[in-house]
Design a protein around this motif. Structure first.
Motif, PDB file in Angstrom:
ATOM      1  N   TRP A  38      -2.720   2.890   7.330  1.00  0.00           N
ATOM      2  CA  TRP A  38      -1.994   4.036   6.800  1.00  0.00           C
ATOM      3  C   TRP A  38      -2.322   5.318   7.569  1.00  0.00           C
ATOM      4  N   GLY A  39      -2.335   5.197   8.903  1.00  0.00           N
ATOM      5  CA  GLY A  39      -2.545   6.362   9.749  1.00  0.00           C
ATOM      6  C   GLY A  39      -3.982   6.577  10.180  1.00  0.00           C
ATOM      7  N   ARG A  40      -4.898   5.898   9.561  1.00  0.00           N
ATOM      8  CA  ARG A  40      -6.300   5.944  10.012  1.00  0.00           C
ATOM      9  C   ARG A  40      -6.470   4.822  11.021  1.00  0.00           C
ATOM     10  N   VAL A  41      -6.772   5.167  12.266  1.00  0.00           N
ATOM     11  CA  VAL A  41      -6.823   4.176  13.338  1.00  0.00           C
ATOM     12  C   VAL A  41      -8.277   3.870  13.677  1.00  0.00           C
ATOM     13  N   PHE A  42      -8.568   2.580  13.747  1.00  0.00           N
ATOM     14  CA  PHE A  42      -9.893   2.072  14.088  1.00  0.00           C
ATOM     15  C   PHE A  42      -9.721   1.214  15.337  1.00  0.00           C
ATOM     16  N   GLY A  88      -2.448  -6.391  -4.605  1.00  0.00           N
ATOM     17  CA  GLY A  88      -1.008  -6.270  -4.768  1.00  0.00           C
ATOM     18  C   GLY A  88      -0.295  -6.592  -3.477  1.00  0.00           C
ATOM     19  N   PRO A  89       1.012  -6.366  -3.472  1.00  0.00           N
ATOM     20  CA  PRO A  89       1.797  -6.687  -2.277  1.00  0.00           C
ATOM     21  C   PRO A  89       1.550  -5.687  -1.159  1.00  0.00           C
ATOM     22  N   SER A  90       1.552  -6.191   0.069  1.00  0.00           N
ATOM     23  CA  SER A  90       1.380  -5.324   1.227  1.00  0.00           C
ATOM     24  C   SER A  90       2.014  -5.983   2.443  1.00  0.00           C
ATOM     25  N   ASP A  91       2.346  -5.165   3.437  1.00  0.00           N
ATOM     26  CA  ASP A  91       2.871  -5.661   4.711  1.00  0.00           C
ATOM     27  C   ASP A  91       1.897  -5.306   5.811  1.00  0.00           C
ATOM     28  N   PHE A  92       1.735  -6.232   6.738  1.00  0.00           N
ATOM     29  CA  PHE A  92       0.873  -6.062   7.899  1.00  0.00           C
ATOM     30  C   PHE A  92       1.712  -6.352   9.134  1.00  0.00           C
ATOM     31  N   ALA A  93       1.872  -5.364  10.001  1.00  0.00           N
ATOM     32  CA  ALA A  93       2.631  -5.544  11.243  1.00  0.00           C
ATOM     33  C   ALA A  93       1.629  -5.792  12.362  1.00  0.00           C
TER      34      ALA A  93
END
Length: 108
Positions: A38-42, A88-93
């Protein structure tokens, strides 16, 4: 394109997450791989490990894949997430580069 089969690199990452094996999860990524939560890049192995220890595998994540869509080098996996963190539901690209993941972006 909708499919039920995951790219082998994505399958390795999902299997490793579900088994709670952080090193196998990290091995699914390229050396320069990154997670965008969600915008936090690791970026890089140690940054991904730190994120995962606190928010993913360290929270006993479980991903129950419900759908897979492909577009070019990106495979979007819809999953029901369980564990001791977000549920819960989530999407991973997942952006795939050869036999590894260059980016896992949590999108929904």
């Amino acid at each position: 394109m909708a499919t039920t089969e995951l790219h082998p690199a994505v399958q390795r990452a999902v299997d490793a997450a579900n088994a709670g094996v952080t090193d196998d999860f990290l091995d699914s990524f390229t050396a320069e791989g990154a997670v965008d939560d969600w915008g936090r890049v690791f970026a890089g192995r140690e940054a991904i490990r730190g994120w995962s220890d606190k928010e993913f595998i360290g929270k006993d994540v479980n991903l129950d894949v419900t759908a897979v869509r492909r577009s070019g080098d990106t495979e979007t996996v819809s999953a029901t997430v369980g564990g001791n963190g977000f549920n819960g539901p989530s999407d991973f690209a997942f952006t795939v580069a050869g036999d590894r993941i260059s980016l896992m972006r949590i999108t929904g």
